[in-house]
Design an enzyme around this catalytic site. Structure first.
Site, PDB file in Angstrom:
ATOM      1  N   HIS A  99      25.897  30.815 -26.212  1.00  0.00           N
ATOM      2  CA  HIS A  99      24.838  31.760 -25.875  1.00  0.00           C
ATOM      3  C   HIS A  99      25.130  32.498 -24.574  1.00  0.00           C
ATOM      4  O   HIS A  99      24.648  33.612 -24.370  1.00  0.00           O
ATOM      5  CB  HIS A  99      23.496  31.029 -25.722  1.00  0.00           C
ATOM      6  CG  HIS A  99      23.065  30.310 -26.955  1.00  0.00           C
ATOM      7  ND1 HIS A  99      22.559  29.024 -26.924  1.00  0.00           N
ATOM      8  CD2 HIS A  99      23.071  30.682 -28.252  1.00  0.00           C
ATOM      9  CE1 HIS A  99      22.265  28.649 -28.161  1.00  0.00           C
ATOM     10  NE2 HIS A  99      22.577  29.629 -28.974  1.00  0.00           N
ATOM     11  N   HIS A 124      23.673  31.241 -14.988  1.00  0.00           N
ATOM     12  CA  HIS A 124      24.285  31.779 -16.198  1.00  0.00           C
ATOM     13  C   HIS A 124      24.048  33.280 -16.260  1.00  0.00           C
ATOM     14  O   HIS A 124      23.275  33.836 -15.477  1.00  0.00           O
ATOM     15  CB  HIS A 124      23.726  31.076 -17.441  1.00  0.00           C
ATOM     16  CG  HIS A 124      22.252  31.254 -17.621  1.00  0.00           C
ATOM     17  ND1 HIS A 124      21.318  30.370 -17.102  1.00  0.00           N
ATOM     18  CD2 HIS A 124      21.533  32.230 -18.221  1.00  0.00           C
ATOM     19  CE1 HIS A 124      20.103  30.795 -17.401  1.00  0.00           C
ATOM     20  NE2 HIS A 124      20.205  31.921 -18.075  1.00  0.00           N
ATOM     21  N   HIS A 126      23.697  37.198 -18.491  1.00  0.00           N
ATOM     22  CA  HIS A 126      23.266  37.957 -19.666  1.00  0.00           C
ATOM     23  C   HIS A 126      23.819  39.371 -19.578  1.00  0.00           C
ATOM     24  O   HIS A 126      23.910  39.940 -18.492  1.00  0.00           O
ATOM     25  CB  HIS A 126      21.734  38.022 -19.755  1.00  0.00           C
ATOM     26  CG  HIS A 126      21.082  36.695 -19.939  1.00  0.00           C
ATOM     27  ND1 HIS A 126      20.867  36.130 -21.184  1.00  0.00           N
ATOM     28  CD2 HIS A 126      20.604  35.800 -19.039  1.00  0.00           C
ATOM     29  CE1 HIS A 126      20.274  34.952 -21.039  1.00  0.00           C
ATOM     30  NE2 HIS A 126      20.111  34.718 -19.745  1.00  0.00           N
ATOM     31  N   GLU A 130      18.356  41.263 -18.866  1.00  0.00           N
ATOM     32  CA  GLU A 130      17.165  40.965 -19.658  1.00  0.00           C
ATOM     33  C   GLU A 130      15.942  41.652 -19.047  1.00  0.00           C
ATOM     34  O   GLU A 130      15.211  42.359 -19.745  1.00  0.00           O
ATOM     35  CB  GLU A 130      16.964  39.455 -19.753  1.00  0.00           C
ATOM     36  CG  GLU A 130      18.072  38.770 -20.520  1.00  0.00           C
ATOM     37  CD  GLU A 130      17.674  37.421 -21.053  1.00  0.00           C
ATOM     38  OE1 GLU A 130      17.713  37.225 -22.279  1.00  0.00           O
ATOM     39  OE2 GLU A 130      17.337  36.538 -20.223  1.00  0.00           O
ATOM     40  N   HIS A 143      21.028  34.494 -13.796  1.00  0.00           N
ATOM     41  CA  HIS A 143      19.837  33.668 -13.586  1.00  0.00           C
ATOM     42  C   HIS A 143      20.241  32.357 -12.909  1.00  0.00           C
ATOM     43  O   HIS A 143      21.099  31.626 -13.413  1.00  0.00           O
ATOM     44  CB  HIS A 143      19.153  33.355 -14.917  1.00  0.00           C
ATOM     45  CG  HIS A 143      18.539  34.545 -15.570  1.00  0.00           C
ATOM     46  ND1 HIS A 143      18.187  34.569 -16.916  1.00  0.00           N
ATOM     47  CD2 HIS A 143      18.192  35.757 -15.071  1.00  0.00           C
ATOM     48  CE1 HIS A 143      17.655  35.736 -17.202  1.00  0.00           C
ATOM     49  NE2 HIS A 143      17.654  36.479 -16.108  1.00  0.00           N
ATOM     50  N   THR A 212      13.751  32.690 -21.297  1.00  0.00           N
ATOM     51  CA  THR A 212      14.099  33.827 -22.138  1.00  0.00           C
ATOM     52  C   THR A 212      14.928  33.411 -23.347  1.00  0.00           C
ATOM     53  O   THR A 212      15.427  34.260 -24.075  1.00  0.00           O
ATOM     54  CB  THR A 212      14.871  34.890 -21.331  1.00  0.00           C
ATOM     55  OG1 THR A 212      16.110  34.336 -20.886  1.00  0.00           O
ATOM     56  CG2 THR A 212      14.042  35.374 -20.147  1.00  0.00           C
ATOM     57  N   THR A 213      15.062  32.118 -23.550  1.00  0.00           N
ATOM     58  CA  THR A 213      15.718  31.563 -24.731  1.00  0.00           C
ATOM     59  C   THR A 213      14.801  30.503 -25.331  1.00  0.00           C
ATOM     60  O   THR A 213      13.941  29.952 -24.638  1.00  0.00           O
ATOM     61  CB  THR A 213      17.071  30.922 -24.372  1.00  0.00           C
ATOM     62  OG1 THR A 213      16.854  29.868 -23.424  1.00  0.00           O
ATOM     63  CG2 THR A 213      18.025  31.947 -23.787  1.00  0.00           C
TER      64      THR A 213
END
Length: 261
Positions: A99, A124, A126, A130, A143, A212-213
């Site tokens: 992910h 991590h 993105h 996001e 994040h 957000t997951t």
């Protein structure tokens, strides 16, 4: 006291302090990834629009009232306590969990917020970002996930990565980025997460929202920095090569009342 930018929901949803420690530990574990084959993703039948239907555990992804990410807009000035970082140099375990690319941090690095201490667990990435600001995304977002060791409360700092010059601080991580799901490499030269914070960390948005997951639990104290850091086009392309074209949940457009700068 400095004036900050703050966002709050008129409906705050479930706060971290209202959950039991066991529940929060399971949430953090889900957020960090467990190395198993993903049962959800960012495209197709298992994409964000379907997360709430994939499992009873994920239902709040569809039914929640304080879901993240959001469009950061329409804020008001507010006096907030300042952030205090005490990040230590540490080895990193860099994981491709299918992910995202996640860097697991060793114990001992903290964020002081609202009189509480939150330990940095992992950070991590993105792509694209996001959160968006006034309707505009950036190339990436990082994040930093923190947890209060006593209450289990979560605090996540988001930093925008805007396409521009090469980010030298990212290079040690990028050079060891696992290319396939389940891959893990170690950065043993010592890394300090403060190198990925903007020069001005005194201006930020703040609101209560969700992971957000999946499971999208509404237990996150969000702090999103206003000042971005840089990332080069080549660095973005390297990340996409490892993770895929997109690993960002779309903005959640629920009915909220915002306070902003």
């Amino acid at each position: 006291m400095d004036r900050r930018a703050v966002l709050k929901y008129s409906l705050l949803g479930l706060t971290a302090s209202s959950l039991g420690m066991g529940s929060l530990q399971s949430i953090v574990k889900a957020a960090e990834g467990n190395g198993k084959k993903p049962s959800w993703g960012y495209t197709g039948a298992a994409g964000p629009e379907s997360w709430g239907e994939l499992s009873d555990e994920f239902a709040i992804c569809s039914t929640g009232t304080s879901q993240s990410p959001i469009n950061l807009t329409s804020a008001v000035d507010a006096d907030l306590t300042s952030l205090s970082f005490d990040y230590q140099d540490t080895f990193l375990a860099i994981v491709n969990n299918g992910h995202t690319i996640q860097a697991n941090y060793e114990p001992g690095s903290t964020l002081q917020l609202d009189g509480q201490s939150f330990e940095l667990k992992q950070f991590h990435f993105h792509a694209p970002s996001e959160h968006i600001e006034n309707g505009v995304p950036t190339a990436m977002e990082v994040h930093f996930v923190h947890q209060n060791p006593d209450t289990g409360a979560l605090a996540v700092i988001g930093v925008f990565l805007k396409e521009g010059r090469l980010n030298q601080a990212l290079q040690p991580i990028w050079s060891r980025m696992p290319k396939t799901t389940g891959g893990q490499k170690t950065l043993d030269t010592g890394f300090n997460a403060s190198s990925l914070l903007p020069g001005d960390a005194s201006q930020f948005y703040r609101y209560y929202g969700s992971l957000t997951t999946p499971p999208c639990s509404e237990v996150v104290n969000w702090i999103v920095m206003k000042e971005p850091i840089s990332v080069s086009r080549i660095q973005v392309a390297r990340f996409i090569q490892a993770i895929g074209e997109r690993n960002a949940r779309p903005v959640q457009s629920l009915n909220r009342r915002f306070l902003l700068d």
